[in-house]
Every structure is written in structure tokens, then in C-alpha cells.
Design an enzyme around this catalytic site. Sequence first.
Site, PDB file in Angstrom:
ATOM      1  CG  HIS A 169       0.373   4.987  -4.572  1.00  0.00           C
ATOM      2  ND1 HIS A 169       0.249   3.889  -3.751  1.00  0.00           N
ATOM      3  CD2 HIS A 169      -0.767   5.711  -4.398  1.00  0.00           C
ATOM      4  CE1 HIS A 169      -0.911   3.937  -3.121  1.00  0.00           C
ATOM      5  NE2 HIS A 169      -1.545   5.029  -3.495  1.00  0.00           N
ATOM      6  CG  ASP A 182      -6.733   8.360   1.325  1.00  0.00           C
ATOM      7  OD1 ASP A 182      -6.066   8.149   2.363  1.00  0.00           O
ATOM      8  OD2 ASP A 182      -6.274   8.143   0.192  1.00  0.00           O
ATOM      9  CG  ASP A 210      -3.058   7.331   1.658  1.00  0.00           C
ATOM     10  OD1 ASP A 210      -3.110   8.541   1.382  1.00  0.00           O
ATOM     11  OD2 ASP A 210      -3.647   6.457   0.984  1.00  0.00           O
ATOM     12  CG  HIS A 270      -5.096   4.128  -1.497  1.00  0.00           C
ATOM     13  ND1 HIS A 270      -5.568   5.426  -1.331  1.00  0.00           N
ATOM     14  CD2 HIS A 270      -6.050   3.444  -2.157  1.00  0.00           C
ATOM     15  CE1 HIS A 270      -6.767   5.518  -1.889  1.00  0.00           C
ATOM     16  NE2 HIS A 270      -7.082   4.333  -2.394  1.00  0.00           N
TER      17      HIS A 270
END
Length: 309
Positions: A127, A245, A164, A166
Site C-alpha cells: 500500500h 488475507d 492479497d 486488498h
Amino acid sequence: MSTAIYSHPDCLRHEMGDWHPEAPARLQAIDDQLILARLDGLFEQRSAPLADLEDVLRNHTPGAVALVRDQVPAEGDYYPLDGDTILCHHSYRAALRAAGAAVAATDAVIAGDIDNAFCSVRPPGHHATPTEPMGFCFFNNVAIAARHAMEVHGLERVAIVDFDVHHGNGTAAAFRDDPRVLMVSLFQHPFYPYCDPEPYTATSVNVPVPALCDGEAVRKLVNELWLPALHAHKPQMIFISAGFDGHREDDMGGIGLVEADYAWITRQMMAVAKQYAKGRIVSCLEGGYALSALGRSVVAHLRALAELD
């Protein structure tokens, strides 16, 4: 295949409070599952060096580095960079270890010292944009390593694979206008970081998927979208943002993957790497917060990297 694991105790010293899911216990869970699987002695354990500032600055502005370096609080205190990205006294050093692991692994893989590597490090990185930390991330480990491969070792084409739950918005921002870098990813949408999906291009195949997406759907998109782009790009090295995740036991997200899915994705990337990149892969830990599922998924990922299945 010779697979090394890069890590360092400094990565355990970074913490953001007892309430925070991105916790030192994540790395301990990985180590525990390696022992339970009786694999801990099969991988060479390598100590992650501190990244040189020059390495970090290939991907991040001086201002982004200063935001982390110059706000480090005293022992026992915290400094929030945003609501969920928090500095403790040890965070800057841990971030340099995480980036240093990715750079050192890149050097070793390109030199042929090892075939591939997994960086069991934290804080995660995908990120972190070139201009600011965010989303538990301070420096973008995979992006720093990819730039090192191109700028120091002269590779002309690399690929970044991100699974991931995200979106790796920081990685996408870093290479949006760089034709040398193909990024392929999947991510739950709408979901953090709540950015609009990028249009598909020859070097950006970032695929939004709905909540409750399962392994069958993910394998289909890998076959239909990722693999054609990877074969067209012919990367000379593959970097993996390995976030776990999306596991069905992880309530951080809502995707229904299991260990076998992560192993399958890894094997597909291994095949591409063998065809175009001399087998060269560096994988870096991103998310994964259900501790048992995280550890089991990393074991499956490592077994695939080392061709133990």
C-alpha cells in the site's frame, strides 16, 4: 529448487499496539507452522540486512522517507501516520529490514546463489505509495526490489504478482507509466483502499473480484487474464506480493481461498518464471491475519516454491 527464507528479529520489534492485527505474532505463526510441517530445516534461513537509503529512494520520495524516519517516537510511545499505520520506536529499522530482505533476496536470486526466496518480514509494503505510507505499510518492499533488479542489475522486464485481498495500490502507482513492469493482481472490490480499479492494459491486469469469490473463480481469472499477460510480457524476474488475507478463515476480507489455491497460484508463477526468467522469483509477505491460516498458507506457498509437492 533451492529456496531461502529472509527475515530478522527487528521485524518482530515493530508493533502498533496490542489491538492491531498487523502484529509480531504473524511471523511467529509462520515459524510455528514450518516446525509443525517439519520443514523448518529444509530452507536456508538468511538474515535480512538493512536496506540502503539509496535502495529506498529509487521508489520513494525523500519526503516519504522523512515521514517515517523523522517521526520515530521514544521507546514505549506511538506516532500515528494515519488511523492504522503507526510508528513505534523500532518501526523505521524494521521497515529497512523488510526492504533490505527483498533487495538481498533479489541479489542472491539474480546471482544464481539460490533459485528463489521468501521474505518473511513485516511491516508489509504494497500500500505504500512513492509519496506516503499507508495501510500498515511504510516502504514498498516489492517495488523497491523490482527497481533494484532493473536499475542495478539491468533487467529489462519484470512482473509483480499480488494476491492479497486488498489492492496493492502503492505498487500500481509506482509503475503506472513504466512499460518494463507488468503488474497482475486480484483484490476484493469494493474494499480498502477504496480506489477505482485501473483499466486493463498490457502492463496492468489488476482484477477486482466480489466478496465470497472462491478458489475456482480465482483459478479461472488467473488462467484467462494473468497468464496471457505474463506470457506476452516475458518477464525476466517475478516478484510476488504474497498476502494471505484472502483465506476463507481470515475475517479481514471476504474471499474464500484455501492453502491449495495459494499453492496452485505459486506453481503457475513458477512455470512462467522457468520459461522466461530462469526460475527467478522473490516473494514478500504482505497481509494475512488469521494466524493459523496464515502459517499454513505460507507453508503451502513455500512447498510450491521449493517444488516439494
